[in-house]
Design a protein around this motif. Structure first.
Motif, mmCIF file in Angstrom:
data_model
loop_
_atom_site.group_PDB
_atom_site.id
_atom_site.type_symbol
_atom_site.label_atom_id
_atom_site.label_comp_id
_atom_site.label_asym_id
_atom_site.label_seq_id
_atom_site.Cartn_x
_atom_site.Cartn_y
_atom_site.Cartn_z
ATOM 1 N N LEU A 144 0.874 -1.172 0.000
ATOM 2 C CA LEU A 144 0.000 0.000 0.000
ATOM 3 C C LEU A 144 0.912 1.223 0.000
ATOM 4 O O LEU A 144 1.629 1.464 0.970
ATOM 5 N N ARG A 145 0.898 1.954 -1.089
ATOM 6 C CA ARG A 145 1.818 3.081 -1.234
ATOM 7 C C ARG A 145 1.060 4.395 -1.339
ATOM 8 O O ARG A 145 -0.043 4.442 -1.861
ATOM 9 N N GLU A 146 1.720 5.434 -0.876
ATOM 10 C CA GLU A 146 1.184 6.782 -1.031
ATOM 11 C C GLU A 146 2.235 7.634 -1.734
ATOM 12 O O GLU A 146 3.433 7.498 -1.487
ATOM 13 N N TYR A 147 1.728 8.492 -2.604
ATOM 14 C CA TYR A 147 2.566 9.448 -3.319
ATOM 15 C C TYR A 147 2.081 10.844 -2.977
ATOM 16 O O TYR A 147 0.886 11.145 -3.098
ATOM 17 N N TYR A 148 3.007 11.691 -2.537
ATOM 18 C CA TYR A 148 2.716 13.038 -2.058
ATOM 19 C C TYR A 148 3.014 14.029 -3.176
ATOM 20 O O TYR A 148 4.115 14.049 -3.718
ATOM 21 N N GLY A 149 2.022 14.850 -3.501
ATOM 22 C CA GLY A 149 2.171 15.815 -4.586
ATOM 23 C C GLY A 149 2.503 17.203 -4.080
ATOM 24 O O GLY A 149 1.756 17.797 -3.305
ATOM 25 N N ILE A 150 3.653 17.721 -4.518
ATOM 26 C CA ILE A 150 4.083 19.078 -4.201
ATOM 27 C C ILE A 150 3.769 19.956 -5.407
ATOM 28 O O ILE A 150 4.124 19.599 -6.543
ATOM 29 N N PRO A 151 3.105 21.100 -5.198
ATOM 30 C CA PRO A 151 2.752 21.963 -6.334
ATOM 31 C C PRO A 151 3.991 22.401 -7.119
ATOM 32 O O PRO A 151 5.024 22.714 -6.535
ATOM 33 N N THR A 152 3.853 22.425 -8.448
ATOM 34 C CA THR A 152 4.970 22.835 -9.302
ATOM 35 C C THR A 152 4.794 24.249 -9.830
ATOM 36 O O THR A 152 5.665 24.752 -10.516
ATOM 37 N N GLY A 153 3.669 24.877 -9.537
ATOM 38 C CA GLY A 153 3.408 26.233 -10.010
ATOM 39 C C GLY A 153 1.983 26.611 -9.698
ATOM 40 O O GLY A 153 1.372 26.075 -8.772
ATOM 41 N N GLU B 234 4.167 17.554 -8.581
ATOM 42 C CA GLU B 234 5.244 16.582 -8.771
ATOM 43 C C GLU B 234 5.107 15.588 -7.627
ATOM 44 O O GLU B 234 5.139 15.974 -6.452
ATOM 45 N N TYR B 235 4.945 14.297 -7.975
ATOM 46 C CA TYR B 235 4.673 13.275 -6.968
ATOM 47 C C TYR B 235 5.946 12.592 -6.497
ATOM 48 O O TYR B 235 6.837 12.286 -7.292
ATOM 49 N N HIS B 236 5.988 12.352 -5.178
ATOM 50 C CA HIS B 236 7.123 11.688 -4.532
ATOM 51 C C HIS B 236 6.588 10.533 -3.691
ATOM 52 O O HIS B 236 5.617 10.700 -2.937
ATOM 53 N N TYR B 237 7.232 9.388 -3.816
ATOM 54 C CA TYR B 237 6.857 8.199 -3.047
ATOM 55 C C TYR B 237 7.147 8.468 -1.573
ATOM 56 O O TYR B 237 8.262 8.856 -1.211
ATOM 57 N N SER C 211 -3.090 7.319 -3.231
ATOM 58 C CA SER C 211 -2.941 6.038 -2.540
ATOM 59 C C SER C 211 -3.154 4.922 -3.546
ATOM 60 O O SER C 211 -4.138 4.928 -4.286
ATOM 61 N N ILE C 212 -2.210 3.982 -3.581
ATOM 62 C CA ILE C 212 -2.329 2.856 -4.508
ATOM 63 C C ILE C 212 -2.193 1.538 -3.754
ATOM 64 O O ILE C 212 -1.626 1.485 -2.677
ATOM 65 N N ASP C 213 -2.726 0.503 -4.379
ATOM 66 C CA ASP C 213 -2.635 -0.855 -3.853
ATOM 67 C C ASP C 213 -1.860 -1.661 -4.879
ATOM 68 O O ASP C 213 -2.347 -1.924 -5.974
ATOM 69 N N MET C 214 -0.628 -2.016 -4.530
ATOM 70 C CA MET C 214 0.262 -2.723 -5.462
ATOM 71 C C MET C 214 -0.240 -4.127 -5.809
ATOM 72 O O MET C 214 0.278 -4.756 -6.721
ATOM 73 N N SER C 215 -1.276 -4.608 -5.107
ATOM 74 C CA SER C 215 -1.824 -5.919 -5.450
ATOM 75 C C SER C 215 -2.877 -5.801 -6.552
ATOM 76 O O SER C 215 -3.397 -6.808 -7.000
ATOM 77 N N GLU C 216 -3.198 -4.570 -6.984
ATOM 78 C CA GLU C 216 -4.219 -4.337 -7.996
ATOM 79 C C GLU C 216 -3.621 -3.687 -9.241
ATOM 80 O O GLU C 216 -3.871 -2.519 -9.524
ATOM 81 N N SER C 217 -2.822 -4.453 -9.994
ATOM 82 C CA SER C 217 -2.275 -3.901 -11.232
ATOM 83 C C SER C 217 -3.391 -3.784 -12.259
ATOM 84 O O SER C 217 -4.387 -4.496 -12.215
ATOM 85 N N VAL C 218 -3.217 -2.850 -13.176
ATOM 86 C CA VAL C 218 -4.230 -2.594 -14.196
ATOM 87 C C VAL C 218 -3.843 -3.325 -15.473
ATOM 88 O O VAL C 218 -2.773 -3.079 -16.034
ATOM 89 N N ASP C 219 -4.693 -4.250 -15.906
ATOM 90 C CA ASP C 219 -4.488 -5.003 -17.145
ATOM 91 C C ASP C 219 -3.116 -5.666 -17.216
ATOM 92 O O ASP C 219 -2.492 -5.721 -18.268
ATOM 93 N N GLY C 220 -2.613 -6.139 -16.078
ATOM 94 C CA GLY C 220 -1.330 -6.828 -16.050
ATOM 95 C C GLY C 220 -0.125 -5.928 -16.223
ATOM 96 O O GLY C 220 1.007 -6.405 -16.287
ATOM 97 N N GLU D 6 2.843 -3.823 -15.147
ATOM 98 C CA GLU D 6 3.640 -3.897 -13.926
ATOM 99 C C GLU D 6 3.891 -2.550 -13.256
ATOM 100 O O GLU D 6 4.415 -2.495 -12.147
ATOM 101 N N THR D 7 3.534 -1.436 -13.921
ATOM 102 C CA THR D 7 3.766 -0.122 -13.328
ATOM 103 C C THR D 7 2.495 0.678 -13.092
ATOM 104 O O THR D 7 2.546 1.780 -12.566
ATOM 105 N N SER D 8 1.343 0.151 -13.481
ATOM 106 C CA SER D 8 0.082 0.886 -13.367
ATOM 107 C C SER D 8 -0.860 0.174 -12.397
ATOM 108 O O SER D 8 -1.117 -1.025 -12.543
ATOM 109 N N PHE D 9 -1.386 0.938 -11.425
ATOM 110 C CA PHE D 9 -2.184 0.342 -10.349
ATOM 111 C C PHE D 9 -3.445 1.160 -10.080
ATOM 112 O O PHE D 9 -3.473 2.367 -10.330
ATOM 113 N N ALA D 10 -4.464 0.484 -9.548
ATOM 114 C CA ALA D 10 -5.676 1.171 -9.112
ATOM 115 C C ALA D 10 -5.283 2.198 -8.055
ATOM 116 O O ALA D 10 -4.439 1.928 -7.194
ATOM 117 N N ALA D 11 -5.896 3.396 -8.144
ATOM 118 C CA ALA D 11 -5.474 4.481 -7.266
ATOM 119 C C ALA D 11 -6.645 5.348 -6.839
ATOM 120 O O ALA D 11 -7.683 5.392 -7.493
#
Length: 165
Positions: free
Chosen positions: A9-18, A24-27, A100-109, A111-116
């Motif tokens: 279970l991962r979260e990516y934090y978005g810092i405004p770029t302008g 810009e997202y950071h793990y 917030s993403i769940d690494m157990s829920e890949s999208v269409d197989g 390997e880098t895209s997940f339900a979010a």
């Protein structure tokens, strides 16, 4: 069926770029020792004249994420949180994005895209603190601001794609 571990279970934090609402997202990982989501469901109960017990409905949510992080001066997320606290930022200066993403829920197989889930958050941050000879830490809470948006997140390109409804 494999059990889902916390590291999946991962979260990516978005810092405004302008000023255009881009982030810009950071793990969120290094330095973070706690990130706990609280759904905080809001309920309303009503007792009808012919019932012994009340009927309850969920009327909304006030999600929040309590965090504890070490003060690491070359970590973009940690420094953003410390700056919010130290500079006593208010209002729109405290608005960020959280995915917030769940690494157990890949999208269409893929390997880098997940339900979010993407949500706008307001950061409540406390200044760094610590005891002598200890690592300085910072604590606070991310408060969800408005409705979450469902979609997919690509961890390689760090881009969110909203679901088409």
């Amino acid at each position: 069926m494999p059990k889902v571990m916390r590291h999946m279970l991962r979260e990516y934090y978005g810092i405004p770029t302008g000023t255009g609402g881009e982030y810009e997202y950071h793990y969120i990982n290094t330095g973070f020792t706690r990130l706990e989501e609280n759904g905080n469901a809001q309920t309303e109960s009503e007792a009808y004249i012919g019932d012994v017990n009340a009927t309850t409905d969920v009327t909304g949510y006030e999600n929040s994420w309590a965090y504890t992080t070490q003060y690491i001066n070359d970590n973009e997320v940690c420094m953003d949180l410390v700056d919010i606290a130290r500079l006593q930022k208010t209002g729109s200066e405290c608005v960020r994005s959280l995915i917030s993403i769940d690494m157990s829920e890949s999208v269409d197989g893929n390997e880098t895209s997940f339900a979010a889930r993407r949500q706008t958050i307001v950061v409540e941050a406390a200044p760094p603190k610590g005891e002598p000879r200890s690592i300085t830490t910072s604590e606070g809470t991310f408060h969800q601001n408005g409705n979450q948006e469902l979609g997919t997140f690509d961890i390689a390109s760090k881009t969110f794609t909203p679901d088409v409804t």
